[in-house]
Design a protein around this motif. Structure first.
Motif, mmCIF file in Angstrom:
data_model
loop_
_atom_site.group_PDB
_atom_site.id
_atom_site.type_symbol
_atom_site.label_atom_id
_atom_site.label_comp_id
_atom_site.label_asym_id
_atom_site.label_seq_id
_atom_site.Cartn_x
_atom_site.Cartn_y
_atom_site.Cartn_z
ATOM 1 N N LYS A 36 26.964 7.251 58.378
ATOM 2 C CA LYS A 36 25.664 6.988 57.757
ATOM 3 C C LYS A 36 25.325 8.097 56.764
ATOM 4 N N LEU A 37 25.046 7.702 55.544
ATOM 5 C CA LEU A 37 24.683 8.669 54.511
ATOM 6 C C LEU A 37 23.189 8.591 54.239
ATOM 7 N N LEU A 38 22.689 9.549 53.509
ATOM 8 C CA LEU A 38 21.284 9.569 53.121
ATOM 9 C C LEU A 38 21.166 9.112 51.677
ATOM 10 N N ARG A 39 20.192 8.247 51.421
ATOM 11 C CA ARG A 39 20.006 7.763 50.052
ATOM 12 C C ARG A 39 19.675 8.935 49.128
ATOM 13 N N THR A 40 20.256 8.907 47.948
ATOM 14 C CA THR A 40 19.935 9.920 46.947
ATOM 15 C C THR A 40 18.461 9.791 46.565
ATOM 16 N N PRO A 41 17.706 10.897 46.576
ATOM 17 C CA PRO A 41 16.289 10.787 46.226
ATOM 18 C C PRO A 41 16.089 10.298 44.788
ATOM 19 N N GLY A 42 15.051 9.538 44.586
ATOM 20 C CA GLY A 42 14.689 9.080 43.249
ATOM 21 C C GLY A 42 13.918 10.159 42.499
ATOM 22 N N GLN A 43 13.948 10.062 41.192
ATOM 23 C CA GLN A 43 13.182 10.961 40.318
ATOM 24 C C GLN A 43 12.570 10.125 39.194
ATOM 25 N N ILE A 44 11.603 10.698 38.487
ATOM 26 C CA ILE A 44 10.961 9.946 37.405
ATOM 27 C C ILE A 44 11.961 9.605 36.301
ATOM 28 N N LEU A 45 11.698 8.491 35.625
ATOM 29 C CA LEU A 45 12.528 8.098 34.482
ATOM 30 C C LEU A 45 12.348 9.107 33.350
ATOM 31 N N ASN A 91 31.983 -1.257 40.395
ATOM 32 C CA ASN A 91 31.421 -1.792 39.151
ATOM 33 C C ASN A 91 29.909 -1.583 39.052
ATOM 34 N N ALA A 92 29.432 -0.484 39.605
ATOM 35 C CA ALA A 92 28.017 -0.134 39.420
ATOM 36 C C ALA A 92 27.827 0.340 37.979
ATOM 37 N N LYS A 93 26.691 0.009 37.409
ATOM 38 C CA LYS A 93 26.375 0.453 36.043
ATOM 39 C C LYS A 93 25.698 1.819 36.125
ATOM 40 N N ILE A 94 26.195 2.778 35.374
ATOM 41 C CA ILE A 94 25.598 4.114 35.361
ATOM 42 C C ILE A 94 25.160 4.435 33.938
ATOM 43 N N GLU A 95 23.869 4.640 33.772
ATOM 44 C CA GLU A 95 23.333 5.081 32.485
ATOM 45 C C GLU A 95 22.970 6.551 32.615
ATOM 46 N N ILE A 96 23.405 7.351 31.655
ATOM 47 C CA ILE A 96 23.069 8.776 31.679
ATOM 48 C C ILE A 96 22.448 9.177 30.345
ATOM 49 N N TRP A 97 21.510 10.103 30.401
ATOM 50 C CA TRP A 97 20.938 10.665 29.175
ATOM 51 C C TRP A 97 20.462 12.084 29.471
ATOM 52 N N GLN A 159 20.503 6.533 35.729
ATOM 53 C CA GLN A 159 19.995 5.259 36.255
ATOM 54 C C GLN A 159 21.224 4.476 36.729
ATOM 55 N N VAL A 160 21.252 4.174 38.023
ATOM 56 C CA VAL A 160 22.429 3.537 38.622
ATOM 57 C C VAL A 160 22.031 2.166 39.155
ATOM 58 N N SER A 161 22.751 1.146 38.701
ATOM 59 C CA SER A 161 22.442 -0.224 39.116
ATOM 60 C C SER A 161 23.640 -0.827 39.834
ATOM 61 N N GLY A 162 23.453 -1.143 41.102
ATOM 62 C CA GLY A 162 24.465 -1.889 41.846
ATOM 63 C C GLY A 162 24.102 -3.363 41.824
ATOM 64 N N ARG A 163 24.662 -4.124 42.771
ATOM 65 C CA ARG A 163 24.319 -5.550 42.838
ATOM 66 C C ARG A 163 22.931 -5.772 43.422
ATOM 67 N N GLU A 164 22.529 -4.885 44.361
ATOM 68 C CA GLU A 164 21.252 -5.078 45.055
ATOM 69 C C GLU A 164 20.243 -3.973 44.805
ATOM 70 N N ASP A 165 20.695 -2.817 44.403
ATOM 71 C CA ASP A 165 19.801 -1.659 44.300
ATOM 72 C C ASP A 165 19.880 -1.007 42.928
ATOM 73 N N ARG A 166 18.764 -0.412 42.556
ATOM 74 C CA ARG A 166 18.735 0.403 41.342
ATOM 75 C C ARG A 166 18.110 1.741 41.700
ATOM 76 N N LEU A 167 18.700 2.810 41.222
ATOM 77 C CA LEU A 167 18.198 4.152 41.509
ATOM 78 C C LEU A 167 18.032 4.911 40.196
ATOM 79 N N LEU A 218 23.230 4.649 47.291
ATOM 80 C CA LEU A 218 22.239 3.577 47.216
ATOM 81 C C LEU A 218 22.021 3.012 48.618
ATOM 82 N N TYR A 219 21.002 2.195 48.790
ATOM 83 C CA TYR A 219 20.787 1.574 50.105
ATOM 84 C C TYR A 219 21.962 0.662 50.485
ATOM 85 N N ASN A 220 22.086 -0.444 49.770
ATOM 86 C CA ASN A 220 23.121 -1.433 50.096
ATOM 87 C C ASN A 220 24.275 -1.439 49.095
ATOM 88 N N GLY A 221 23.971 -1.081 47.881
ATOM 89 C CA GLY A 221 25.010 -1.066 46.861
ATOM 90 C C GLY A 221 24.742 -2.030 45.748
#
Ligand code: FE2
Length: 221
Positions: A36-45, A91-97, A159-167, A218-221
Motif C-alpha cells: 500500500k502506497l500513499l497518494r502523492t499530495p496535490g498542489q495548486i495549479l 500510458n498516463a499523460k504527464i504535463e510538466i511546466w 499534472q498527471v492524468s490516468g484513466r480514473e484519476d488526475r493529480l 494516484l488513487y486507482n490509476g
C-alpha cells in the motif's frame, strides 16, 4: 427471525469466524501494508499553466529550430506513476511546466523581471510506458517571487492524468532555502513525498547532470 445476534451462531461457527478474522487482521494486512502506497499530495495549479499546446518532447533543454541549449543545471528527472496498490499506471499523460534557471516562466502573465531564456520554453507532454515509467531532461528552475515578501522555492509543476484519476502537484528539491517557508509546500500533508534529491549521474547520463527520482502515486490509476 430476520435479525442475527451472536446467539444464532454455534460455538464452532464462532471459532471458524475467529480464525478467519485472525487471518484477515494479521497475515493479509501485513502483505497489504507492504504494497500500500500513499497518494502523492496535490498542489495548486498556479497561474502559469501553459496557454499553448504542450510540445511532445522529453528534452526541454533544447528548443526546436534553435542551436543553443538552455542555461542551468541539467537534470534527468525520472520515476514511475503507480496506484495505491503499487501497480504501474500505463500510458498516463504527464504535463510538466516550470520556470527557467532565472526563475521566469514563458507565460505572459509572469511579471517577474528576471530574463527569459531563448533556449528554454519550459513545458512538455509525456506518457508513461508499459511499466508506468517516465523520464525527461530539463534544467533546474530557480526560486522566484511569490508575492511582495515571499519567495517560492524551486519546483516543477506536474499534472498527471490516468484513466480514473488526475493529480495536480509540484516537485520540489531537497535543501532549497525556501522550502520551510513556502505556504503551498507546507500545506501538503506528507510534504516529504514532494521533495526530491539531486543525485550524481550514473555513467549513461551526462557527467555534469544530476538525477532526480520522483514517483507519483494516484488513487486507482
Ligand atoms: Fe510555479
Amino acid at each position: 427471525m430476520g435479525t442475527y445476534s451472536i446467539n444464532n451462531f454455534s460455538r464452532r461457527e464462532i471459532a471458524n469466524m475467529s480464525a478467519a478474522l485472525l487471518c484477515a487482521s494479521v497475515l493479509p494486512s501485513r502483505l497489504i501494508a507492504a504494497e500500500k502506497l500513499l497518494r502523492t499530495p496535490g498542489q495548486i495549479l498556479g497561474p502559469f499553466y501553459p496557454l499553448k499546446e504542450l510540445p511532445q518532447t522529453s528534452d526541454l533543454t533544447r528548443v526546436p529550430g534553435r542551436a543553443g541549449r538552455a542555461a542551468g543545471q541539467i537534470l534527468n528527472v525520472m520515476g514511475r506513476v503507480l496506484n495505491l496498490k503499487g501497480e504501474p499506471v500505463r500510458n498516463a499523460k504527464i504535463e510538466i511546466w516550470q520556470a527557467n534557471a532565472y526563475g521566469r516562466y514563458t507565460h505572459p502573465s509572469d511579471t517577474n523581471p528576471a530574463p527569459l531564456d531563448p533556449n528554454f520554453d519550459g513545458s512538455a507532454l509525456l506518457a508513461t510506458d508499459s511499466e508506468g515509467q517516465y523520464r525527461f531532461k530539463t534544467i533546474k528552475s530557480a526560486a522566484y517571487p511569490g508575492g511582495p515578501n515571499s519567495m517560492r522555492p524551486a519546483h516543477i509543476h506536474f499534472q498527471v492524468s490516468g484513466r480514473e484519476d488526475r493529480l495536480v502537484t509540484q516537485m520540489y528539491f531537497e535543501n532549497d532555502p525556501y522550502n520551510d517557508s513556502d505556504p503551498f509546500l507546507n500545506s501538503a500533508g506528507r510534504k516529504q513525498l514532494l521533495i526530491a534529491k539531486l543525485q550524481d549521474p550514473t555513467p549513461e547520463f551526462e557527467p555534469d547532470s544530476k538525477l532526480v527520482r520522483f514517483d507519483i502515486v494516484l488513487y486507482n490509476g
